[in-house]
Design a protein around this motif. Structure first.
Motif, PDB file in Angstrom:
ATOM      1  N   ALA A 520      40.610  40.311  19.007  1.00  0.00           N
ATOM      2  CA  ALA A 520      39.831  41.414  19.583  1.00  0.00           C
ATOM      3  C   ALA A 520      38.397  41.376  19.068  1.00  0.00           C
ATOM      4  O   ALA A 520      37.444  41.589  19.834  1.00  0.00           O
ATOM      5  CB  ALA A 520      40.478  42.748  19.240  1.00  0.00           C
ATOM      6  N   LYS A 521      38.245  41.075  17.785  1.00  0.00           N
ATOM      7  CA  LYS A 521      36.885  41.000  17.226  1.00  0.00           C
ATOM      8  C   LYS A 521      36.123  39.817  17.806  1.00  0.00           C
ATOM      9  O   LYS A 521      34.925  39.927  18.119  1.00  0.00           O
ATOM     10  CB  LYS A 521      36.946  40.895  15.702  1.00  0.00           C
ATOM     11  N   GLN A 525      32.662  40.225  19.858  1.00  0.00           N
ATOM     12  CA  GLN A 525      31.446  39.525  19.449  1.00  0.00           C
ATOM     13  C   GLN A 525      30.898  38.661  20.575  1.00  0.00           C
ATOM     14  O   GLN A 525      29.696  38.582  20.795  1.00  0.00           O
ATOM     15  CB  GLN A 525      31.730  38.659  18.213  1.00  0.00           C
ATOM     16  N   GLN A 526      31.801  38.000  21.292  1.00  0.00           N
ATOM     17  CA  GLN A 526      31.403  37.062  22.339  1.00  0.00           C
ATOM     18  C   GLN A 526      30.832  37.766  23.569  1.00  0.00           C
ATOM     19  O   GLN A 526      29.813  37.352  24.115  1.00  0.00           O
ATOM     20  CB  GLN A 526      32.618  36.210  22.739  1.00  0.00           C
ATOM     21  N   PHE A 527      31.494  38.858  24.018  1.00  0.00           N
ATOM     22  CA  PHE A 527      31.107  39.476  25.291  1.00  0.00           C
ATOM     23  C   PHE A 527      30.275  40.754  25.111  1.00  0.00           C
ATOM     24  O   PHE A 527      29.642  41.204  26.063  1.00  0.00           O
ATOM     25  CB  PHE A 527      32.365  39.765  26.126  1.00  0.00           C
ATOM     26  N   GLU A 528      30.332  41.340  23.928  1.00  0.00           N
ATOM     27  CA  GLU A 528      29.503  42.483  23.536  1.00  0.00           C
ATOM     28  C   GLU A 528      29.832  43.800  24.242  1.00  0.00           C
ATOM     29  O   GLU A 528      29.671  44.863  23.674  1.00  0.00           O
ATOM     30  CB  GLU A 528      28.008  42.163  23.691  1.00  0.00           C
ATOM     31  N   ARG A 532      31.560  43.133  30.494  1.00  0.00           N
ATOM     32  CA  ARG A 532      31.408  41.675  30.563  1.00  0.00           C
ATOM     33  C   ARG A 532      32.743  40.979  30.355  1.00  0.00           C
ATOM     34  O   ARG A 532      33.025  39.962  30.983  1.00  0.00           O
ATOM     35  CB  ARG A 532      30.401  41.208  29.503  1.00  0.00           C
ATOM     36  N   LEU A 533      33.558  41.524  29.451  1.00  0.00           N
ATOM     37  CA  LEU A 533      34.880  40.935  29.222  1.00  0.00           C
ATOM     38  C   LEU A 533      35.749  41.057  30.471  1.00  0.00           C
ATOM     39  O   LEU A 533      36.467  40.121  30.833  1.00  0.00           O
ATOM     40  CB  LEU A 533      35.560  41.625  28.030  1.00  0.00           C
ATOM     41  N   MET A 534      35.688  42.183  31.143  1.00  0.00           N
ATOM     42  CA  MET A 534      36.493  42.397  32.348  1.00  0.00           C
ATOM     43  C   MET A 534      36.099  41.422  33.463  1.00  0.00           C
ATOM     44  O   MET A 534      36.923  41.076  34.307  1.00  0.00           O
ATOM     45  CB  MET A 534      36.334  43.845  32.826  1.00  0.00           C
ATOM     46  N   GLU A 535      34.861  40.966  33.447  1.00  0.00           N
ATOM     47  CA  GLU A 535      34.383  40.035  34.471  1.00  0.00           C
ATOM     48  C   GLU A 535      34.653  38.578  34.101  1.00  0.00           C
ATOM     49  O   GLU A 535      34.467  37.684  34.937  1.00  0.00           O
ATOM     50  CB  GLU A 535      32.879  40.226  34.669  1.00  0.00           C
ATOM     51  N   ALA A 536      35.088  38.328  32.868  1.00  0.00           N
ATOM     52  CA  ALA A 536      35.263  36.949  32.399  1.00  0.00           C
ATOM     53  C   ALA A 536      36.399  36.248  33.146  1.00  0.00           C
ATOM     54  O   ALA A 536      37.442  36.839  33.433  1.00  0.00           O
ATOM     55  CB  ALA A 536      35.546  36.948  30.902  1.00  0.00           C
ATOM     56  N   ILE A 555      44.738  38.207  29.120  1.00  0.00           N
ATOM     57  CA  ILE A 555      43.552  39.065  29.230  1.00  0.00           C
ATOM     58  C   ILE A 555      43.135  39.228  30.691  1.00  0.00           C
ATOM     59  O   ILE A 555      42.869  40.341  31.163  1.00  0.00           O
ATOM     60  CB  ILE A 555      42.389  38.477  28.394  1.00  0.00           C
ATOM     61  N   VAL A 556      43.082  38.103  31.416  1.00  0.00           N
ATOM     62  CA  VAL A 556      42.696  38.154  32.828  1.00  0.00           C
ATOM     63  C   VAL A 556      43.689  39.004  33.626  1.00  0.00           C
ATOM     64  O   VAL A 556      43.301  39.864  34.427  1.00  0.00           O
ATOM     65  CB  VAL A 556      42.610  36.726  33.425  1.00  0.00           C
ATOM     66  N   THR A 557      44.972  38.803  33.355  1.00  0.00           N
ATOM     67  CA  THR A 557      46.016  39.563  34.059  1.00  0.00           C
ATOM     68  C   THR A 557      45.880  41.057  33.781  1.00  0.00           C
ATOM     69  O   THR A 557      46.012  41.893  34.673  1.00  0.00           O
ATOM     70  CB  THR A 557      47.414  39.073  33.630  1.00  0.00           C
ATOM     71  N   TYR A 558      45.600  41.397  32.512  1.00  0.00           N
ATOM     72  CA  TYR A 558      45.474  42.808  32.131  1.00  0.00           C
ATOM     73  C   TYR A 558      44.347  43.480  32.907  1.00  0.00           C
ATOM     74  O   TYR A 558      44.517  44.575  33.469  1.00  0.00           O
ATOM     75  CB  TYR A 558      45.221  42.923  30.622  1.00  0.00           C
ATOM     76  N   PHE A 559      43.199  42.840  32.967  1.00  0.00           N
ATOM     77  CA  PHE A 559      42.050  43.475  33.603  1.00  0.00           C
ATOM     78  C   PHE A 559      42.049  43.356  35.134  1.00  0.00           C
ATOM     79  O   PHE A 559      41.187  43.926  35.795  1.00  0.00           O
ATOM     80  CB  PHE A 559      40.747  42.917  33.018  1.00  0.00           C
ATOM     81  N   GLU A 560      43.022  42.625  35.674  1.00  0.00           N
ATOM     82  CA  GLU A 560      43.198  42.615  37.131  1.00  0.00           C
ATOM     83  C   GLU A 560      44.029  43.806  37.591  1.00  0.00           C
ATOM     84  O   GLU A 560      44.057  44.138  38.776  1.00  0.00           O
ATOM     85  CB  GLU A 560      43.894  41.313  37.566  1.00  0.00           C
ATOM     86  N   ASN A 561      44.707  44.436  36.652  1.00  0.00           N
ATOM     87  CA  ASN A 561      45.582  45.555  36.960  1.00  0.00           C
ATOM     88  C   ASN A 561      44.760  46.808  37.255  1.00  0.00           C
ATOM     89  O   ASN A 561      43.905  47.208  36.468  1.00  0.00           O
ATOM     90  CB  ASN A 561      46.517  45.798  35.750  1.00  0.00           C
ATOM     91  N   GLU A 562      45.037  47.434  38.389  1.00  0.00           N
ATOM     92  CA  GLU A 562      44.282  48.619  38.801  1.00  0.00           C
ATOM     93  C   GLU A 562      44.424  49.762  37.798  1.00  0.00           C
ATOM     94  O   GLU A 562      43.489  50.524  37.565  1.00  0.00           O
ATOM     95  CB  GLU A 562      44.733  49.091  40.193  1.00  0.00           C
ATOM     96  N   GLU A 563      45.638  49.893  37.208  1.00  0.00           N
ATOM     97  CA  GLU A 563      45.846  50.958  36.227  1.00  0.00           C
ATOM     98  C   GLU A 563      44.973  50.751  34.988  1.00  0.00           C
ATOM     99  O   GLU A 563      44.442  51.707  34.426  1.00  0.00           O
ATOM    100  CB  GLU A 563      47.322  51.024  35.825  1.00  0.00           C
TER     101      GLU A 563
END
Length: 668
Positions: A520-521, A525-528, A532-536, A555-563
């Motif tokens: 997580a850290k 640090q990488q996406f700030e 930005r992380l959600m768009e990665a 991570i990608v799967t998590y942020f693709e979820n509408e909930e």
């Protein structure tokens, strides 16, 4: 009362209170009731308020804790506080004895002392008055904790002779104080301390001395750092001198003429240790003669004239009454052994982890079995094995269920996994555990929101997801059982304060599968920002050194979820910070640090830094800290009680450092 009369009375009160304090806390033989001591102390405090210039640093009134400190100052030890080498069996002790004989001949004796499980400290006196108390730290540099040590009533603020002397001891928390402290923590729904040693160390590293004063700590002094002009010629004489000066030294010590007597002393205390009112984790054996100690000398970190015998993990037998099933926040079903209560290593154990179904089968564990229990590292209870010879035929096989014990959804075993898992995203147990995880110390760290309060809020339908925490209102909370106005106000303040956390805390709290606090850290640090992380993309994530394909996919799967997207949107609307606030990582190519690009493993107890701080510092210098030793490991840092990882590193020829070497490199 005029100044002269006040001065005389203050002096008289000092003498009386110091005498009564010594009788109670050192001799364990009080001559006056507590009420008399308290009355005299109040009288002294009132006089010091009326005549402030009569308040001195050695006044008995200074034991209750003073002003809150801003930070601990570093202290350089004039004489290093060395750590001891360890012995784990009779063979190790006899090998130590052989080396001593080779160096000094056969005419010598040993002193055996109980190894108190606490925090090593150094006390410095000038002209008989305590002027400084410090932690061991790395042995060379410690921290000034004088204000906290003054709250330990068995430490004299002024000794019986005007000596300038430095002494060493072990501060500890008695079992009774530990049990009382943890009981209070549980009642406040805070995480209890794992053991008395952690509790003592945590108490003495509080910036508010009043907290240390409330913890009822104690101390045993075990050495004079530099005997200098004392005339002492042996360690045992030094202990006698400490007692004569008003210090508390442990009476459970013995002079032994040979190694056989030492071994007998060790064996006796293996049996008797549970009877003590404090925890010990071994026996310290020292050559008695100071001249022979000097002849034997020291290595870089340990004296050759002393060794610590470490007790083996205590094992006991008890009845396995039943097996409970717990559903974790990721849906994993964990079986837990429910035991007939039994005392192990000083604490009562009623449950032990069974990890998974495969372990139950491997050890052939049945309901109604008598099992051997031990505490791994004297902390975590585990089932060692079954006593098959005590079976009566009434024992029953245990079978894992096919349905979730909480939501009755079908359980599955995913490819490559040992554990059974509930994959229903609306499983109440997973939601509840996810909420508990979100507020935990390494995540959003919301003080006062313990497991019981979260469960209460969940069952009262006041929260169904983490965003609901930020909608809670005072009137709702006041209706809950055991929630008074002050605790509600503190809780709401803690929830509000959590909005300011740095992004990595939120990312870890969200419970994204495979994303631990370290990852997580790295992501923060990488996406700030979380946006930005959600768009990665998967490729963006895999390109990061510490992010593997499995984690990236999760991570990608998590942020693709509408909930999940809706949840982030809600958290933003409540003012929860979604940006990284910490220092930028040092780019490997821009640093000449030793750690740049290297893979490091930490094992054992790191007394000065602690694991988390050590990780952060190594990573800040471009290193990568992993949890297991492999051929790719560049360095292993071994603290006290290092185990199998150290052995594996030695077998692989990996470079090995102690904590002192690590600190030296980090402080370059």
């Amino acid at each position: 009362m005029d100044l002269h009369a006040a001065e005389m009375r203050v002096k008289e009160l000092h003498q009386l209170l110091n005498q009564y304090n010594y009788e109670y806390h050192v001799l364990d033989n009080p001559s006056v009731p507590d009420a008399e001591y308290d009355s005299l102390l109040k009288e002294l405090q009132k006089l010091e308020e009326s005549f402030p210039y009569l308040k001195t640093s050695d006044s008995p009134s200074q034991r209750v804790g003073g002003d809150i400190l801003e930070a601990f100052q570093k202290v350089q030890h004039k004489i290093s506080m060395l750590s001891l080498g360890n012995a784990f069996n009779e063979e190790d002790l006899r090998d130590f004895d052989r080396k001593v004989r080779q160096a000094v001949g056969d005419r010598f004796s040993y002193v055996c002392e109980l190894k108190i499980d606490g925090l090593a400290v150094s006390l410095r006196y000038e002209d008989g008055m305590l002027v400084q108390g410090a932690t061991r730290g790395d042995g060379t540099t410690g921290e000034d904790i004088t204000a906290n040590l003054k709250t330990i009533r068995s430490i004299p603020l002024r000794i019986s002779e005007p000596l300038s002397i430095e002494v060493r001891g072990e501060a500890f928390m008695p079992k009774r104080s530990f049990e009382s402290l943890n009981k209070a923590k549980v009642e406040r729904e805070e995480e209890p301390f794992a053991n008395p040693r952690n509790a003592a160390a945590g108490s003495l590293r509080q910036l508010d001395p009043k907290i240390a004063a409330s913890r009822n700590l104690d101390i045993y002094l075990y050495a004079i750092a530099d005997v200098g002009q004392t005339g002492v010629t042996s360690h045992s004489e030094g202990l006698d001198l400490l007692e004569s000066l008003g210090f508390k030294a442990n009476k459970e010590r013995k002079n032994c003429e040979n190694i056989d007597e030492v071994i007998q002393f060790v064996e006796d205390w293996v049996e008797k240790r549970a009877e003590l009112p404090y925890e010990i984790d071994g026996i310290v054996i020292k050559v008695d003669s100071l001249q022979q100690q000097e002849e034997l000398g020291t290595t870089a970190k340990s004296p050759r004239w002393a060794i610590a015998y470490k007790f083996p993990a205590e094992e006991v037998v008890t009845l396995l009454k039943s097996i409970e099933l717990n559903v974790g926040r990721t849906g994993v079903i964990t079986p837990t052994a429910v035991l007939e209560p039994v005392k192990v290593a000083g604490t009562t154990v009623q449950r032990a982890s069974l990890h998974n179904e495969d372990l139950i089968r491997e050890k052939d564990i049945k309901l109604g079995d008598y099992v051997v229990i031990k505490k791994a590292g004297d902390i975590i209870p585990e089932v060692v094995n079954v006593l098959e010879e005590r079976r009566t035929g009434e024992e029953k096989d245990f079978h894992m269920p096919t349905e979730c014990p909480e939501c009755e959804s079908e359980l599955v075993r995913l490819d490559g996994e040992v554990a059974l898992r509930c994959i229903n995203p609306k499983c109440p147990a997973q939601i509840r555990e996810g909420l508990i995880h979100f507020v935990s110390r390494n995540a959003m760290n919301i003080d006062g929101l313990g497991e019981k309060v979260i469960s209460q809020l969940f069952h009262e339908h006041l929260i169904k997801d983490v965003a609901d925490l930020y909608r809670l209102e005072k009137d709702q909370l006041l209706q809950l059982e055991r929630m008074g106005e002050k605790s509600v106000d503190n809780l709401l303040k803690a929830i509000e304060a959590s909005k300011e956390n740095s992004l990595e805390k939120l990312l870890f709290g969200l419970g994204i599968r495979h994303v631990g606090s370290k990852a997580a850290k790295t992501l923060a640090q990488q996406f700030e920002t979380i946006d930005r992380l959600m768009e990665a993309s998967l490729e963006d994530l895999v390109a990061i050194n510490e992010i593997g394909e499995k984690m990236a996919d999760s991570i990608v799967t998590y942020f693709e979820n509408e909930e999940a997207i809706s949840l982030i949107r809600e958290l933003k609307s409540y003012g929860v910070n979604i940006e990284y606030k910490g220092p930028k990582p040092v780019a490997v190519e821009n640093t000449d640090s030793y750690f740049g690009g290297k893979t490091v493993v930490l094992t054992g107890k790191l007394e000065q830094l602690g694991r988390n701080e050590a990780k952060e510092k190594i990573e800040a210098f471009g290193g990568k800290v992993t949890g297991s030793v492999s051929k790719k490991t560049d360095l292993l840092v071994a603290g006290e009680d290092a185990g199998s990882k150290l052995t594996k590193a030695q077998d692989l020829g990996i470079e090995i450092w102690d904590e002192e070497k690590l600190l030296e490199e980090l402080n370059r």
